[in-house]
Scaffold this motif. Structure first.
Motif, PDB file in Angstrom:
ATOM      1  N   VAL A 190      33.522  15.328 127.362  1.00 15.53           N
ATOM      2  CA  VAL A 190      33.270  15.406 125.313  1.00 15.53           C
ATOM      3  C   VAL A 190      33.412  14.002 125.465  1.00 15.53           C
ATOM      4  O   VAL A 190      33.239  13.599 124.107  1.00 15.53           O
ATOM      5  CB  VAL A 190      34.001  16.107 124.663  1.00 15.53           C
ATOM      6  N   GLY A 191      33.680  12.934 125.738  1.00 13.01           N
ATOM      7  CA  GLY A 191      34.024  11.235 124.910  1.00 13.01           C
ATOM      8  C   GLY A 191      35.316  11.230 125.162  1.00 13.01           C
ATOM      9  O   GLY A 191      35.714   9.884 124.395  1.00 13.01           O
ATOM     10  N   HIS A 192      37.262  12.314 125.842  1.00 15.39           N
ATOM     11  CA  HIS A 192      38.329  11.536 125.686  1.00 15.39           C
ATOM     12  C   HIS A 192      37.891  10.382 126.760  1.00 15.39           C
ATOM     13  O   HIS A 192      37.250  10.568 127.672  1.00 15.39           O
ATOM     14  CB  HIS A 192      38.637  12.762 125.626  1.00 15.39           C
ATOM     15  N   ARG A 193      39.100   9.971 126.700  1.00 14.37           N
ATOM     16  CA  ARG A 193      40.119   9.251 128.088  1.00 14.37           C
ATOM     17  C   ARG A 193      41.056   9.650 128.393  1.00 14.37           C
ATOM     18  O   ARG A 193      42.153   9.960 127.967  1.00 14.37           O
ATOM     19  CB  ARG A 193      40.004   7.528 128.167  1.00 14.37           C
ATOM     20  N   VAL A 194      40.609  10.599 129.941  1.00 19.26           N
ATOM     21  CA  VAL A 194      42.260  10.292 130.550  1.00 19.26           C
ATOM     22  C   VAL A 194      42.536   9.749 131.318  1.00 19.26           C
ATOM     23  O   VAL A 194      42.740   8.330 132.380  1.00 19.26           O
ATOM     24  CB  VAL A 194      42.189  11.713 130.674  1.00 19.26           C
ATOM     25  N   LEU A 195      44.139   9.351 130.646  1.00 22.37           N
ATOM     26  CA  LEU A 195      44.683   7.626 130.912  1.00 22.37           C
ATOM     27  C   LEU A 195      45.754   8.494 132.902  1.00 22.37           C
ATOM     28  O   LEU A 195      45.501   7.266 133.467  1.00 22.37           O
ATOM     29  CB  LEU A 195      45.506   7.415 129.872  1.00 22.37           C
ATOM     30  N   ALA A 196      46.162   9.349 132.504  1.00 27.51           N
ATOM     31  CA  ALA A 196      46.976   9.864 133.671  1.00 27.51           C
ATOM     32  C   ALA A 196      46.369  11.201 134.210  1.00 27.51           C
ATOM     33  O   ALA A 196      46.581  12.272 132.838  1.00 27.51           O
ATOM     34  CB  ALA A 196      48.304   9.258 133.497  1.00 27.51           C
ATOM     35  N   ALA A 197      46.345  12.038 134.780  1.00 30.45           N
ATOM     36  CA  ALA A 197      46.653  13.529 135.035  1.00 30.45           C
ATOM     37  C   ALA A 197      47.435  13.943 136.148  1.00 30.45           C
ATOM     38  O   ALA A 197      47.239  13.483 137.385  1.00 30.45           O
ATOM     39  CB  ALA A 197      45.059  14.047 135.843  1.00 30.45           C
ATOM     40  N   VAL A 198      48.517  14.407 136.426  1.00 30.80           N
ATOM     41  CA  VAL A 198      49.803  13.669 136.921  1.00 30.80           C
ATOM     42  C   VAL A 198      50.234  15.815 137.534  1.00 30.80           C
ATOM     43  O   VAL A 198      49.751  16.909 136.320  1.00 30.80           O
ATOM     44  CB  VAL A 198      51.104  13.727 136.892  1.00 30.80           C
ATOM     45  N   GLY A 199      51.016  16.232 138.165  1.00 30.35           N
ATOM     46  CA  GLY A 199      51.306  17.387 138.630  1.00 30.35           C
ATOM     47  C   GLY A 199      53.065  17.656 138.782  1.00 30.35           C
ATOM     48  O   GLY A 199      53.299  18.836 138.879  1.00 30.35           O
ATOM     49  N   ASP A 200      53.815  16.631 138.263  1.00 27.53           N
ATOM     50  CA  ASP A 200      54.817  17.068 137.749  1.00 27.53           C
ATOM     51  C   ASP A 200      55.300  16.686 136.719  1.00 27.53           C
ATOM     52  O   ASP A 200      55.035  15.435 136.636  1.00 27.53           O
ATOM     53  CB  ASP A 200      56.275  16.785 138.954  1.00 27.53           C
TER      54      ASP A 200
END
Length: 223
Positions: A24-34
């Motif tokens: 939808v046009g957003h930018r994910v800078l980081a996707a982390v698990g903790d």
């Protein structure tokens, strides 16, 4: 476009959130698990908003909310949307009661109650814009903790209904539309709520956070 950091320990859900937000046009800078990685990512990237789960490694208890509290202290104004399967009452009241309208938006949604993708995206954008978005079930659980002697017990059923909608971030006009009453009636109910809770009827999200902060103080006194 929002610049977002995601913290979610479930790999498939984390990947799904990344795909959805970027589509939808957003930018994910980081996707982390903790939670530790969440704090590092926010410190490094300075995102526009954070989406975090509550239970994450290593103990799978309240690491996500504790990290959110720490990040709000370290980065005043950071919008945080909590997306969880349950309500961690102790830390939820601290998070929702610790801020004010000038410290950025806050949200708390329950995963199994988000029925439409559009509802989640709308909630995220409202939080990023500085508003408060709280699932009605979260409000019910937080408010149900009061005792018979708590001033919250002074509220009428209609006043509780108005308070719940306030906590979702709606203004007086929107509340009036949802309850099919006049805006003047909502203003009157709001005034009664703040009077019964011994709070000043401040405008904006601060009125919601003031009520939650008050409830949090009561809970701390009981402990």
């Amino acid at each position: 476009m929002l610049r977002i950091v995601i913290a979610e320990d479930a790999v498939l859900l984390r990947a799904g959130l990344v795909e959805l937000l970027e589509r939808v046009g957003h930018r994910v800078l980081a996707a982390v698990g903790d939670a530790t990685a969440l704090v590092r990512a926010v410190d490094a990237e300075r995102p526009d908003a954070v989406v975090t789960d509550v239970r994450m490694p290593p103990t799978h208890r309240d690491e996500g909310l504790l990290a959110a509290l720490e990040l709000r202290d370290r980065h005043p104004g950071l919008p945080v949307l909590v997306l969880s399967q349950y309500v961690a009452t102790a830390y939820a009241t601290r998070l929702l009661g610790a801020g004010s309208a000038d410290r950025g938006g806050l949200g708390y949604l329950l995963k199994d109650r988000v029925l439409e993708v559009g509802d989640f995206l709308d909630a995220l954008e409202r939080v990023a814009a500085g508003r408060t978005v709280i699932d009605p079930e979260v409000v019910r659980i937080l408010l149900s903790r009061h005792t018979a002697d708590d001033p919250l017990g002074r509220l009428t059923p209609r006043e509780r209904e108005v308070l719940g909608l306030m906590a979702e971030g709606w203004n007086n006009q929107a509340i009036a539309q949802r309850l099919t009453v006049t805006e003047a009636s909502v203003v009157k109910h709001a005034g009664n709520i703040f009077m019964k809770l011994d709070l000043d009827p401040v405008e904006g999200n601060r009125r919601v956070l003031a009520v939650l902060a008050y409830h949090n103080n009561q809970a701390q006194q009981e402990n």
